[in-house]
Design a protein around this motif. Structure first.
Motif, PDB file in Angstrom:
ATOM      1  N   VAL A  56       1.006  -1.127  -0.052  1.00 49.46           N
ATOM      2  CA  VAL A  56       0.028   0.017   0.161  1.00 49.46           C
ATOM      3  C   VAL A  56       1.006   1.266  -0.232  1.00 49.46           C
ATOM      4  O   VAL A  56       0.654   2.048  -0.660  1.00 49.46           O
TER       5      VAL A  56
ATOM      6  N   ALA B  43       2.348   1.612  -3.529  1.00 52.23           N
ATOM      7  CA  ALA B  43       1.365   1.990  -4.489  1.00 52.23           C
ATOM      8  C   ALA B  43       1.098   3.667  -4.223  1.00 52.23           C
ATOM      9  O   ALA B  43       0.811   4.635  -5.185  1.00 52.23           O
TER      10      ALA B  43
ATOM     11  N   LYS C  13      -5.305   1.501 -15.673  1.00 47.40           N
ATOM     12  CA  LYS C  13      -5.596   0.497 -14.669  1.00 47.40           C
ATOM     13  C   LYS C  13      -5.887   1.260 -13.581  1.00 47.40           C
ATOM     14  O   LYS C  13      -6.590   0.553 -12.535  1.00 47.40           O
ATOM     15  N   VAL C  14      -5.442   2.277 -13.183  1.00 53.65           N
ATOM     16  CA  VAL C  14      -5.355   2.972 -11.710  1.00 53.65           C
ATOM     17  C   VAL C  14      -6.823   3.690 -11.746  1.00 53.65           C
ATOM     18  O   VAL C  14      -7.083   4.061 -10.565  1.00 53.65           O
TER      19      VAL C  14
ATOM     20  N   PRO D 208     -10.037   2.739 -11.929  1.00 53.12           N
ATOM     21  CA  PRO D 208     -11.104   2.158 -10.962  1.00 53.12           C
ATOM     22  C   PRO D 208     -10.587   2.445  -9.360  1.00 53.12           C
ATOM     23  O   PRO D 208     -11.444   2.796  -8.473  1.00 53.12           O
ATOM     24  N   VAL D 209      -9.390   2.536  -9.220  1.00 55.24           N
ATOM     25  CA  VAL D 209      -8.929   2.486  -7.749  1.00 55.24           C
ATOM     26  C   VAL D 209      -9.110   4.177  -7.389  1.00 55.24           C
ATOM     27  O   VAL D 209      -9.672   4.442  -6.269  1.00 55.24           O
ATOM     28  N   ILE D 210      -9.132   5.093  -8.308  1.00 54.69           N
ATOM     29  CA  ILE D 210      -9.228   6.313  -8.139  1.00 54.69           C
ATOM     30  C   ILE D 210     -10.737   6.705  -7.486  1.00 54.69           C
ATOM     31  O   ILE D 210     -11.219   7.274  -6.749  1.00 54.69           O
TER      32      ILE D 210
ATOM     33  N   TYR E 213     -12.839   4.593  -6.596  1.00 57.48           N
ATOM     34  CA  TYR E 213     -13.170   3.936  -5.404  1.00 57.48           C
ATOM     35  C   TYR E 213     -12.887   4.783  -4.202  1.00 57.48           C
ATOM     36  O   TYR E 213     -13.710   4.974  -3.275  1.00 57.48           O
ATOM     37  N   ILE E 214     -11.614   5.147  -4.292  1.00 59.43           N
ATOM     38  CA  ILE E 214     -11.223   6.345  -3.359  1.00 59.43           C
ATOM     39  C   ILE E 214     -12.173   7.393  -3.136  1.00 59.43           C
ATOM     40  O   ILE E 214     -12.376   8.019  -2.281  1.00 59.43           O
TER      41      ILE E 214
END
Length: 115
Positions: free
Chosen positions: A15, A18, A92-93, A95-97, A99-100
């Motif tokens: 974590v 990343a 790819k990043v 979806p992470v953003i 979610y955050i």
């Protein structure tokens, strides 16, 4: 997971690693603006990120490019034109953003912040 080293820095977990790549005040907002195949010039990014300094924006773009999230194209015209777009790794990043971001909106709603 054991500690590991990358580019002379020791990391204690994935974590932390990343977040060192995409965290901070400006990296995720830059990536967010480039999603869905959008190509933006430096001046367009600067205009859309109202509080970022030129020095900080240039620095963050260089780091994102070095880490493979953003591709920079310089056109040999006068004045020089520089465009930025996401690489497949950058896509790819997103979806992470998302979610955050959604989690941040939930926290804000809990505290009665925002509109």
């Amino acid at each position: 997971m054991p500690d590991f080293s990358y580019n002379g820095k020791i990391y204690y977990n994935p974590v932390e690693f990343a977040m060192d790549r995409i965290g901070g005040t400006w990296k995720m907002p830059i990536l967010w603006r480039l999603q869905n195949g959008k190509v933006l010039r430096y001046s367009e990014l600067k205009k859309s990120l109202k509080h970022v300094s030129d020095k900080m924006l240039a620095s963050q773009l260089r780091e994102l490019e070095a880490d493979g999230f953003v591709e920079r194209t310089v056109y040999p015209v006068v004045p020089p034109r520089t465009e930025y777009k996401l690489t497949p790794k950058g896509e790819k990043v997103i979806p992470v953003i998302i979610y955050i971001r959604n989690y941040g909106l939930e926290l804000m709603a809990e505290l009665g912040l925002g509109s």
